[in-house]
Structures are given as C-alpha cells and as structure tokens.
Design a protein around this motif. Structure first.
Motif, PDB file in Angstrom:
ATOM      1  N   LYS A  69      -0.931  11.125   6.197  1.00 44.12           N
ATOM      2  CA  LYS A  69      -0.224  11.345   4.937  1.00 44.12           C
ATOM      3  C   LYS A  69       1.000  10.421   4.861  1.00 44.12           C
ATOM      4  CE  LYS A  69       0.947  13.478   1.138  1.00 44.12           C
ATOM      5  NZ  LYS A  69       0.424  12.936  -0.082  1.00 44.12           N
ATOM      6  N   GLU A  70       1.753  10.311   5.965  1.00 46.63           N
ATOM      7  CA  GLU A  70       2.912   9.415   5.995  1.00 46.63           C
ATOM      8  C   GLU A  70       2.482   7.970   5.769  1.00 46.63           C
ATOM      9  OE1 GLU A  70       5.105   9.900   9.591  1.00 46.63           O
ATOM     10  OE2 GLU A  70       5.615  11.984   9.175  1.00 46.63           O
ATOM     11  N   GLU A  95      -0.158   6.922   4.200  1.00 49.25           N
ATOM     12  CA  GLU A  95      -0.563   6.776   2.803  1.00 49.25           C
ATOM     13  C   GLU A  95       0.665   6.651   1.900  1.00 49.25           C
ATOM     14  OE1 GLU A  95      -2.731   9.684  -0.304  1.00 49.25           O
ATOM     15  OE2 GLU A  95      -3.765   9.423   1.608  1.00 49.25           O
ATOM     16  N   ASP A  96       1.689   7.483   2.133  1.00 49.12           N
ATOM     17  CA  ASP A  96       2.912   7.415   1.337  1.00 49.12           C
ATOM     18  C   ASP A  96       3.612   6.071   1.507  1.00 49.12           C
ATOM     19  OD1 ASP A  96       2.479   9.957   0.417  1.00 49.12           O
ATOM     20  OD2 ASP A  96       3.882  10.913   1.831  1.00 49.12           O
ATOM     21  N   SER A 151       2.268   3.217   2.426  1.00 51.15           N
ATOM     22  CA  SER A 151       1.492   2.140   1.804  1.00 51.15           C
ATOM     23  C   SER A 151       1.653   2.180   0.289  1.00 51.15           C
ATOM     24  CB  SER A 151       0.017   2.236   2.188  1.00 51.15           C
ATOM     25  OG  SER A 151      -0.530   3.440   1.720  1.00 51.15           O
ATOM     26  N   GLN A 152       1.769   3.376  -0.290  1.00 46.63           N
ATOM     27  CA  GLN A 152       2.000   3.480  -1.733  1.00 46.63           C
ATOM     28  C   GLN A 152       3.368   2.921  -2.097  1.00 46.63           C
ATOM     29  OE1 GLN A 152      -0.170   4.405  -4.063  1.00 46.63           O
ATOM     30  NE2 GLN A 152       1.337   3.883  -5.605  1.00 46.63           N
ATOM     31  N   LYS A 153       4.393   3.232  -1.272  1.00 46.72           N
ATOM     32  CA  LYS A 153       5.730   2.688  -1.523  1.00 46.72           C
ATOM     33  C   LYS A 153       5.722   1.166  -1.433  1.00 46.72           C
ATOM     34  CE  LYS A 153       8.548   6.589  -0.029  1.00 46.72           C
ATOM     35  NZ  LYS A 153       9.495   7.081   0.976  1.00 46.72           N
ATOM     36  N   PHE A 202       3.205  -0.784  -1.935  1.00 47.04           N
ATOM     37  CA  PHE A 202       2.478  -1.278  -3.099  1.00 47.04           C
ATOM     38  C   PHE A 202       3.381  -1.269  -4.329  1.00 47.04           C
ATOM     39  CE2 PHE A 202      -0.595  -0.713  -6.592  1.00 47.04           C
ATOM     40  CZ  PHE A 202      -1.355  -1.837  -6.375  1.00 47.04           C
ATOM     41  N   ASP A 203       4.174  -0.200  -4.480  1.00 48.75           N
ATOM     42  CA  ASP A 203       5.099  -0.110  -5.607  1.00 48.75           C
ATOM     43  C   ASP A 203       6.196  -1.162  -5.513  1.00 48.75           C
ATOM     44  OD1 ASP A 203       3.664   1.961  -6.626  1.00 48.75           O
ATOM     45  OD2 ASP A 203       5.001   3.540  -5.881  1.00 48.75           O
ATOM     46  N   ARG A 256       6.057  -4.070  -4.066  1.00 52.24           N
ATOM     47  CA  ARG A 256       5.525  -5.402  -4.353  1.00 52.24           C
ATOM     48  C   ARG A 256       5.386  -5.610  -5.848  1.00 52.24           C
ATOM     49  NH1 ARG A 256       0.587  -5.764  -0.230  1.00 52.24           N
ATOM     50  NH2 ARG A 256       1.741  -6.078   1.677  1.00 52.24           N
ATOM     51  N   PHE A 308       0.197  -5.134  -9.376  1.00 52.77           N
ATOM     52  CA  PHE A 308      -0.904  -4.269  -9.751  1.00 52.77           C
ATOM     53  C   PHE A 308      -2.034  -5.160 -10.211  1.00 52.77           C
ATOM     54  CE2 PHE A 308       2.992  -1.927 -10.553  1.00 52.77           C
ATOM     55  CZ  PHE A 308       2.767  -0.817  -9.773  1.00 52.77           C
TER      56      PHE A 308
END
Length: 182
Positions: free
Chosen positions: A91-92, A94-95, A97-99, A101-102, A104, A107
């Motif tokens: 979960k950490e 994933e969070d 990697s989402q941060k 991605f945001d 960068r 999209f």
C-alpha cells in the motif's frame, strides 16, 4: 543461381544446428536446476522437519498433538504477521508511486484527431433525426469596430519621417531631444 541456393541451404543448416545445440544446452541446464531444487528441498525438510517417532501410549500421543498444535499456531501467527506487513508495504509503495506520478505531471493523453465537422453535422450526429434546425454560428456574432489607439494617432501626427529627421539633425535637434527627455 544454384551456387546461391547452396549458400542459402548451408546457412539454414548452420542456423538449425546452432538452434538445436542451444536447445540441448538449455535442456541440460533446466535438468540441473531441477535437481538442485530437489536437493535444496530435501535439505530444508531434513533441517526443519525431524523424523516422526510415534510414542506407544495415549498420554504421549496427546502431548505430541499439543506440541504440534502449538507449532502450527506459531507458524500461523508468523504467516499472518508477514501478510499484514506485505499488505502495508505494498500500500505504501502504491501511494508513493502515485505521488511520484502526480509530481511528474506526465499523464498519458490519448492522441486526438482533428475532425472537421460543421455545427449542423454535429447536431445531427448528437440528436439524430430529431435535428431539423439549421444553425449558423457566425450569424449571431457582433460586429466590432477597431478603436484607434494612441500609438496609431501619434504615428499619424508625426507626418513625414524625413521632416522629423531634419529637425533632429545637428546640435539643435539633439538639444531638443535632450530637453524633451527631461
């Protein structure tokens, strides 16, 4: 012509020979890995699972069962703990990697194709046969007069550029420019 065919056949035969040699090497390597895994498995089982000696009396059998149940419970607790840790770390991850991605801000946008379509055609596509009104989008636009800006007025007031240059030439013209600047 036949000379080229012979060369092609020889090259094909060479490729097939190399391919078969590689397949043989891969097969022997797979067999070695399987044997090594089996030996490793036997060593692990011998280390962690001692041979079972069954006692003769009922009391000793019950003690053995209690010991086995205690071991099973401890192993289950460890398994549960590791599963929870794994879920938490995933979960950490994933969070994070989402941060990332945001941060960068990249999209992936699908490539859009420009479609030339009139307003009537769009309405027909959206509404189907219900659309009967003709829509002229340019008919409702306002007519806007271009206002004269101060720069354009100044340019018109300046007049002939040659006359302006003659006035500014010489010391008197420089004096006028200097005084005008103050």
């Amino acid at each position: 012509f036949s000379h080229l065919q012979k060369k092609r056949r020889a090259a094909t035969a060479r490729r097939q020979h190399l391919k078969s040699a590689m397949l043989q090497l891969a097969a022997t390597e797979i067999e070695r890995e399987a044997a090594a895994k089996e030996v490793e498995k036997q060593n692990y089982l011998a280390e962690h699972c001692p041979p079972l000696s069954l006692p003769g009396s009922m009391q000793e059998l019950q003690e053995l069962c209690k010991k086995l149940h205690a071991k099973i419970e401890s192993v289950d607790e460890e398994r549960y703990d590791t599963e929870v840790k794994l879920q938490k770390t995933s979960k950490e991850l994933e969070d994070l990697s989402q941060k990332l991605f945001d941060l960068r801000g990249k999209f992936k946008r699908p490539p859009l194709r420009r479609v030339r379509m009139s307003a009537d055609a769009m309405l027909r596509a959206l509404l189907g046969s219900k659309h009967k009104v003709c829509m002229d989008l340019r008919a409702n636009l306002k007519q806007v007069k271009k206002e004269d800006t101060e720069k354009e007025k100044d340019l018109r007031d300046v007049g002939d550029w040659r006359k302006n240059i003659e006035e500014k030439s010489g010391m008197e013209g420089r004096k006028k420019m200097f005084e005008a600047g103050e």
